[in-house]
Design an enzyme around this catalytic site. Structure first.
Site, PDB file in Angstrom:
ATOM      1  N   GLY A  72       0.819  -1.206   0.000  1.00 20.55           N
ATOM      2  CA  GLY A  72       0.000   0.000   0.000  1.00 20.55           C
ATOM      3  C   GLY A  72       0.850   1.253   0.000  1.00 20.55           C
ATOM      4  O   GLY A  72       2.079   1.193   0.112  1.00 20.55           O
ATOM      5  N   LYS A  73       0.145   2.365  -0.123  1.00 19.80           N
ATOM      6  CA  LYS A  73       0.832   3.649  -0.215  1.00 19.80           C
ATOM      7  C   LYS A  73       0.091   4.634   0.670  1.00 19.80           C
ATOM      8  O   LYS A  73      -1.139   4.730   0.605  1.00 19.80           O
ATOM      9  CB  LYS A  73       0.768   4.099  -1.678  1.00 19.80           C
ATOM     10  CG  LYS A  73       1.538   5.340  -2.001  1.00 19.80           C
ATOM     11  CD  LYS A  73       1.418   5.591  -3.506  1.00 19.80           C
ATOM     12  CE  LYS A  73       2.057   6.884  -3.928  1.00 19.80           C
ATOM     13  NZ  LYS A  73       1.537   8.086  -3.280  1.00 19.80           N
ATOM     14  N   GLY A  74       0.809   5.328   1.516  1.00 19.74           N
ATOM     15  CA  GLY A  74       0.197   6.355   2.359  1.00 19.74           C
ATOM     16  C   GLY A  74       0.601   7.727   1.875  1.00 19.74           C
ATOM     17  O   GLY A  74       1.166   7.862   0.790  1.00 19.74           O
ATOM     18  N   LYS A  75       0.296   8.749   2.680  1.00 13.67           N
ATOM     19  CA  LYS A  75       0.642  10.114   2.287  1.00 13.67           C
ATOM     20  C   LYS A  75       2.153  10.232   2.128  1.00 13.67           C
ATOM     21  O   LYS A  75       2.649  10.862   1.229  1.00 13.67           O
ATOM     22  CB  LYS A  75       0.159  11.078   3.378  1.00 13.67           C
ATOM     23  CG  LYS A  75      -0.817  12.114   2.845  1.00 13.67           C
ATOM     24  CD  LYS A  75      -1.233  13.081   3.949  1.00 13.67           C
ATOM     25  CE  LYS A  75      -2.396  12.601   4.757  1.00 13.67           C
ATOM     26  NZ  LYS A  75      -2.313  12.482   6.148  1.00 13.67           N
ATOM     27  N   PHE A  76       2.887   9.614   3.030  1.00 13.01           N
ATOM     28  CA  PHE A  76       4.331   9.744   2.997  1.00 13.01           C
ATOM     29  C   PHE A  76       5.065   8.430   2.719  1.00 13.01           C
ATOM     30  O   PHE A  76       6.170   8.444   2.220  1.00 13.01           O
ATOM     31  CB  PHE A  76       4.852  10.348   4.309  1.00 13.01           C
ATOM     32  CG  PHE A  76       4.398  11.757   4.496  1.00 13.01           C
ATOM     33  CD1 PHE A  76       5.079  12.799   3.901  1.00 13.01           C
ATOM     34  CD2 PHE A  76       3.257  12.036   5.230  1.00 13.01           C
ATOM     35  CE1 PHE A  76       4.654  14.105   4.044  1.00 13.01           C
ATOM     36  CE2 PHE A  76       2.817  13.346   5.388  1.00 13.01           C
ATOM     37  CZ  PHE A  76       3.514  14.388   4.789  1.00 13.01           C
ATOM     38  N   GLY A  77       4.428   7.333   3.060  1.00 13.40           N
ATOM     39  CA  GLY A  77       5.173   6.088   2.953  1.00 13.40           C
ATOM     40  C   GLY A  77       4.648   5.114   1.907  1.00 13.40           C
ATOM     41  O   GLY A  77       3.485   5.169   1.525  1.00 13.40           O
ATOM     42  N   VAL A  92       4.588   0.905   1.429  1.00 10.85           N
ATOM     43  CA  VAL A  92       4.813  -0.271   2.267  1.00 10.85           C
ATOM     44  C   VAL A  92       4.927  -1.512   1.376  1.00 10.85           C
ATOM     45  O   VAL A  92       4.132  -1.691   0.448  1.00 10.85           O
ATOM     46  CB  VAL A  92       3.660  -0.440   3.289  1.00 10.85           C
ATOM     47  CG1 VAL A  92       3.940  -1.600   4.226  1.00 10.85           C
ATOM     48  CG2 VAL A  92       3.460   0.843   4.093  1.00 10.85           C
ATOM     49  N   LYS A 143       8.090  -0.391   5.669  1.00 11.44           N
ATOM     50  CA  LYS A 143       7.542   0.915   5.292  1.00 11.44           C
ATOM     51  C   LYS A 143       8.703   1.846   4.962  1.00 11.44           C
ATOM     52  O   LYS A 143       9.630   1.987   5.754  1.00 11.44           O
ATOM     53  CB  LYS A 143       6.714   1.462   6.458  1.00 11.44           C
ATOM     54  CG  LYS A 143       6.058   2.795   6.182  1.00 11.44           C
ATOM     55  CD  LYS A 143       4.972   3.057   7.223  1.00 11.44           C
ATOM     56  CE  LYS A 143       4.428   4.442   7.174  1.00 11.44           C
ATOM     57  NZ  LYS A 143       3.277   4.618   8.070  1.00 11.44           N
ATOM     58  N   ASP A 150      -5.929   9.311  17.146  1.00 16.26           N
ATOM     59  CA  ASP A 150      -6.328   9.276  15.734  1.00 16.26           C
ATOM     60  C   ASP A 150      -6.905   7.916  15.370  1.00 16.26           C
ATOM     61  O   ASP A 150      -6.532   7.323  14.359  1.00 16.26           O
ATOM     62  CB  ASP A 150      -5.111   9.609  14.854  1.00 16.26           C
ATOM     63  CG  ASP A 150      -5.521   9.992  13.445  1.00 16.26           C
ATOM     64  OD1 ASP A 150      -6.696  10.372  13.248  1.00 16.26           O
ATOM     65  OD2 ASP A 150      -4.677   9.920  12.538  1.00 16.26           O
TER      66      ASP A 150
HETATM   67  P1  ATP Z   1      -1.197   7.998   5.876  1.00 20.28           P
HETATM   68  O1  ATP Z   1       0.185   8.212   5.399  1.00 20.28           O
HETATM   69  O2  ATP Z   1      -2.161   8.966   5.316  1.00 20.28           O
HETATM   70  O3  ATP Z   1      -1.298   7.840   7.349  1.00 20.28           O
HETATM   71  P2  ATP Z   1      -1.561   5.191   5.678  1.00 20.28           P
HETATM   72  O4  ATP Z   1      -1.656   5.034   7.149  1.00 20.28           O
HETATM   73  O5  ATP Z   1      -2.546   4.424   4.851  1.00 20.28           O
HETATM   74  O6  ATP Z   1      -1.702   6.676   5.216  1.00 20.28           O
HETATM   75  P3  ATP Z   1       0.886   3.758   5.499  1.00 20.28           P
HETATM   76  O7  ATP Z   1       1.006   3.438   6.937  1.00 20.28           O
HETATM   77  O8  ATP Z   1       2.091   4.238   4.790  1.00 20.28           O
HETATM   78  O9  ATP Z   1      -0.094   4.883   5.198  1.00 20.28           O
HETATM   79  O10 ATP Z   1       0.320   2.463   4.768  1.00 20.28           O
HETATM   80  C1  ATP Z   1      -0.101   2.460   3.448  1.00 20.28           C
HETATM   81  C2  ATP Z   1      -0.940   1.232   3.210  1.00 20.28           C
HETATM   82  O11 ATP Z   1      -0.113   0.072   3.221  1.00 20.28           O
HETATM   83  C3  ATP Z   1      -1.997   0.964   4.260  1.00 20.28           C
HETATM   84  O12 ATP Z   1      -3.162   1.670   3.990  1.00 20.28           O
HETATM   85  C4  ATP Z   1      -2.165  -0.542   4.181  1.00 20.28           C
HETATM   86  O13 ATP Z   1      -3.026  -0.891   3.142  1.00 20.28           O
HETATM   87  C5  ATP Z   1      -0.769  -1.008   3.825  1.00 20.28           C
HETATM   88  N1  ATP Z   1      -0.006  -1.407   5.007  1.00 20.28           N
HETATM   89  C6  ATP Z   1       0.664  -0.586   5.828  1.00 20.28           C
HETATM   90  N2  ATP Z   1       1.263  -1.265   6.811  1.00 20.28           N
HETATM   91  C7  ATP Z   1       0.956  -2.564   6.614  1.00 20.28           C
HETATM   92  C8  ATP Z   1       1.262  -3.775   7.330  1.00 20.28           C
HETATM   93  N3  ATP Z   1       2.015  -3.756   8.410  1.00 20.28           N
HETATM   94  N4  ATP Z   1       0.764  -4.935   6.861  1.00 20.28           N
HETATM   95  C9  ATP Z   1      -0.018  -4.943   5.757  1.00 20.28           C
HETATM   96  N5  ATP Z   1      -0.339  -3.841   5.043  1.00 20.28           N
HETATM   97  C10 ATP Z   1       0.126  -2.666   5.465  1.00 20.28           C
END
Ligand code: ATP
Ligand code: MG
Length: 342
Positions: free
Chosen positions: A113-118, A120, A135, A229
């Site tokens: 997955g992809k978050g705002k900054f990271g 994974v 991550k 949060d």
């Molecule tokens: P934000 O940066 O806005 O907080 P986020 O929490 O979704 O967004 P990340 O923590 O970078 O961002 O994670 C991105 C995505 O990757 C998640 O939404 C999830 O789908 C997947 N992911 C993150 N961590 C894990 C994990 N430990 N196991 C499985 N999937 C994960």
């Protein structure tokens, strides 16, 4: 499967993840079943080790020792077979120099997955085959986003937490451009997606989930950590369907239990954090209990209780203006109202 070479020090890393990722085949790590089996076996072993070896060590740890002990705990977690693991754990804990991680030690799998900054990725420690989630955060993006403190806090707090419903952070390392967080792999992904698919959860499932989140919160609050949060997007689901609270970017240590900063996502914020008249008043661990009530509502109804335009959401939260649909049981209604007013 990717064969990134190992062995180099972090500062000299010759394997930028972008290059590594571009070589990844579709089925990055054999079959899903194989993962599931591996992780299942390892997580059981790891749990017992953490309980018997790492947790007591962690409890005794103070100050800078935390980091090295967190590394020790990962060393333990990464041990391979169930019989040898006891001996190895003891050896590892006794090691004078803790294991230092770097990218070459991991085989990188499919993006999770992809978050705002990271971003994974699924990853596997080469030496032991331990499956985890890696991550990757880019230092320049962290600086641009002015979230240095948030990331540091996330690492510091999450690496010291040990609870079955809180996502483990086993350790971290960095190279010139990136920070890598070694996380527990949550095999069933985001809770948010499960909720979308189901529309809403039946009472028995919502009850199980809320009990798990309440247990995680009790643990956090006992350690004087406020999450601040809690929302379905930040809750992951483990291989056995258990919830894993994640994303500690907004969490704080609350030694005095008195906080004034505004944070989190509007929908889940309690009145003391959204009402301008009450804003100068400090708040404490109770903010998480409010979010627990919102979560309970969302599990049972399928949408958050104050979903509206931002201005209206803020007003409705301040007034406690919510309607609980008639299909929600009276017991659940009662609990939602009690949690919100606690
Ligand atoms: P934000 O940066 O806005 O907080 P986020 O929490 O979704 O967004 P990340 O923590 O970078 O961002 O994670 C991105 C995505 O990757 C998640 O939404 C999830 O789908 C997947 N992911 C993150 N961590 C894990 C994990 N430990 N196991 C499985 N999937 C994960
Ligand atoms: Mg997040």
């Amino acid at each position: 499967m990717i064969q990134a070479k190992g062995g180099q020090a972090p500062s000299q890393a010759r394997h930028p993840l972008s290059v590594v990722m571009s070589q990844i085949p579709d089925a990055a790590f054999e079959t899903e079943e194989q993962h599931v089996g591996e992780v299942k076996q390892q997580s059981t072993v790891v749990a017992s080790h953490v309980a018997s070896h790492v947790a007591p060590q962690m409890a005794r740890a103070k100050g800078s020792q935390h980091l090295s002990l967190a590394r020790h705990s990962l060393s333990v977690a990464l041990s391979a077979t169930s019989n040898a693991i006891e001996e190895r754990a003891v050896q590892l804990i006794k090691q004078p120099v803790p294991k230092i991680f770097h990218l070459g030690m991991f085989e990188i799998g499919r993006p999770l997955g992809k978050g705002k900054f990271g971003r994974v990725y699924l990853a596997r420690e080469r030496e032991t085959g331990f499956v985890c989630a890696l991550k990757v955060l880019h230092k320049d993006e962290i600086q641009q986003g002015k979230i240095e403190k948030q990331v540091a806090r996330e690492i510091e707090i999450q690496s010291n937490l040990r609870h079955p419903n809180i996502l483990r952070l086993y350790g971290h390392f960095h190279d010139r451009k990136r920070i890598f967080l070694i996380l527990e792999y949550a095999g069933k992904g985001e809770l948010y997606k499960h909720l979308q698919k189901a529309d809403r959860f039946p009472g028995w499932k919502a009850a199980q989930y809320i009990a798990q989140m309440a247990s995680a919160l009790r643990y956090l609050h006992h350690k004087h950590v406020i999450h601040r949060d809690i929302k379905p997007e930040d809750i992951l689901v483990g291989l056995h369907g258990e919830l894993k609270m994640s994303d500690f970017g907004w969490s704080v240590h609350a030694p005095s239990g008195r906080r004034l900063t505004k944070c989190g996502t509007l929908d889940y914020l309690p009145p003391e954090m959204v009402d301008p008249k009450r804003c100068e008043k400090p708040y404490d661990e109770k903010v998480d209990l409010w979010s627990l009530g919102v979560l309970m509502y969302e599990f049972l109804v399928g949408q958050a209780p104050f979903e509206d335009t931002p201005v209206m959401t803020q007003r409705r939260i301040a007034k406690g203006d919510m309607t609980i649909p008639s299909f929600v049981s009276s017991e659940a209604k009662d609990l939602i109202r009690k949690v919100s007013s606690s």
